[in-house]
Every structure is written in structure tokens, then in C-alpha cells.
Motif scaffolding. Structure first.
Motif, short mmCIF file in Angstrom:
data_model
loop_
_atom_site.label_atom_id
_atom_site.label_comp_id
_atom_site.label_asym_id
_atom_site.label_seq_id
_atom_site.Cartn_x
_atom_site.Cartn_y
_atom_site.Cartn_z
N GLY A 120 21.50 30.60 40.90
CA GLY A 120 20.41 31.53 40.59
C GLY A 120 19.68 32.26 41.91
O GLY A 120 19.97 31.58 42.97
N PHE A 121 19.38 33.33 41.73
CA PHE A 121 18.72 34.05 42.86
C PHE A 121 17.52 34.66 42.41
O PHE A 121 17.33 35.36 41.21
CB PHE A 121 19.74 35.38 43.46
N VAL A 122 16.34 34.40 43.12
CA VAL A 122 15.00 34.92 43.15
C VAL A 122 14.71 35.82 43.96
O VAL A 122 14.63 35.60 45.08
CB VAL A 122 13.83 33.94 42.81
N PHE A 123 14.57 37.30 43.60
CA PHE A 123 14.06 38.21 44.55
C PHE A 123 12.61 38.49 44.35
O PHE A 123 11.93 38.65 43.56
CB PHE A 123 14.78 39.67 43.89
N ARG A 151 25.43 39.25 41.48
CA ARG A 151 26.39 39.32 40.23
C ARG A 151 27.83 39.28 40.60
O ARG A 151 28.96 39.01 39.95
CB ARG A 151 26.06 40.65 39.65
N ALA A 152 28.22 39.81 41.79
CA ALA A 152 29.68 39.77 42.31
C ALA A 152 30.02 38.39 42.15
O ALA A 152 31.23 38.29 42.39
CB ALA A 152 29.79 40.50 43.42
N HIS A 153 29.24 37.53 42.42
CA HIS A 153 29.59 35.99 42.55
C HIS A 153 28.95 35.15 41.35
O HIS A 153 29.00 34.00 41.54
CB HIS A 153 28.83 35.43 44.01
N GLY A 154 28.74 35.93 40.21
CA GLY A 154 28.24 35.28 39.15
C GLY A 154 27.11 34.48 38.86
O GLY A 154 26.86 33.84 38.20
#
Length: 185
Positions: free
Chosen positions: A42-45, A67-70
Motif C-alpha cells: 500500500g501507498f499513502v500519499f 500501480r506499475a508495481h501493483g
């Protein structure tokens, strides 16, 4: 209502175990950090330091890299903005999550009151912090392992450990979900 409950259960089961959180201080390393994370993290911006237009542009760049890394992409902001920008969910204090919707709704919590608010809001996940000392909150009291576990036990949603987390501390804590700013950048 049953459909929202079923969707909530499904989202909780697929909630990533590892989360990278953006900050002004790790901005230069985010693309490489996203590439190193295990697929499906997960990534939180957050990027609170940027103006609206620049923040939107930086989000678009980092969301594409994630998203390129799912990876799952979460925006610290309103549900409306998250939908406009194409985020998978929102992140913030329980009082800012709004009504249940199709987006993941991830709350921040630091004490029993905020855990209760996150439970009442129907959060899909709760970032509980600071577990250990952290540069984000210099001089703040840390939860420590025992208090973290006691608070996490009060949560109705999966808890994500945050605050001074590294792979070594996550192993020490033996907790299934954790997040970091510096510890993953």
C-alpha cells in the motif's frame, strides 16, 4: 446495507500488509521505494507541503509508479477528491472519513478515543501510532508494544502499526500489518 458490509469484509481481507507513507522528507526517494516494495503493498500519499495543483501532479506521478508495481494507492484527502484523482481510498482522522462508500477508508488513531471514533466511522483499517519514537513526532510519547497491543485489541478493523517502524521492528512486534515513512524510503 448488506452489500456494504460484504464489500467491507472483502476489503479487510485484501488490505495490504506493508504500507509506504509519503512525506516531504522522503519525496526524492519515493519512486525507488515504490519499486522495492513487494507487489500488492500500500501507498499513502500525503504531501501536505505542496499547493493544490502541484500536489495533484505529484499524486498522478506517484500513483502511476505505485500501480506499475501493483500497489494500492490511498490519498490523504476527501472521498470526492480521491475519486476525482483515481485513488483506491482515503486516509485521515476518523472524523474526516465521511460516510461509507466504495473507497477504502483508513483512519489514523493515537489513543482509545480515536480508536472508538474509527470503530464508529466503520473504518476499513486503522493506522495506530506512534508505536516507537519517530522523526514525525519528535519528543512525543510512544505507545510501546504493550500499549499498542492493548489499543489494537479495541479496534474493529485491521490495525496497521505506524511510528518508528522498520522491518526489524515489525519482526520484533510480530504484527501482520505495518507502515513507515523513513523505514521504507
Amino acid at each position: 446495507m448488506a452489500a456494504l458490509y460484504s464489500a467491507k469484509v472483502a476489503r479487510a481481507k485484501t488490505l495490504p500488509a506493508l504500507w509506504l507513507i509519503s512525506d516531504a522528507r522522503n519525496d526524492a526517494a519515493l519512486e525507488s521505494a515504490l519499486a522495492r516494495l513487494p507487489r500488492g503493498s500500500g501507498f499513502v500519499f500525503r504531501h501536505y507541503h505542496l499547493g493544490a495543483a502541484e500536489r495533484g501532479e505529484r499524486f498522478a506521478t506517484l500513483a502511476a509508479a505505485a500501480r506499475a508495481h501493483g500497489h494500492c494507492v490511498i490519498l490523504s484527502g476527501s472521498a470526492a477528491l480521491a475519486q476525482d484523482w483515481g485513488a483506491d481510498g482515503i486516509y485521515g482522522p476518523p472524523t474526516a472519513l465521511g460516510e461509507p462508500c466504495s473507497l477504502l477508508r483508513l483512519a489514523t488513531a493515537h489513543d482509545p478515543h480515536e480508536i472508538a471514533l474509527a470503530n464508529s466511522a466503520g473504518a476499513d483499517g486503522i493506522f495506530l501510532s506512534p508505536v516507537f519514537s519517530t522523526r514525525s513526532h519528535p519528543g512525543a510519547d510512544c505507545l510501546g508494544e504493550a500499549r499498542f497491543r492493548a489499543l489494537a485489541a479495541q479496534a474493529a478493523a485491521p490495525v496497521i502499526a505506524l511510528g518508528g517502524m522498520t522491518a526489524q521492528r515489525a519482526s520484533q512486534l510480530d504484527w501482520p500489518r505495518w507502515a513507515a515513512i523513513d523505514g521504507l524510503s
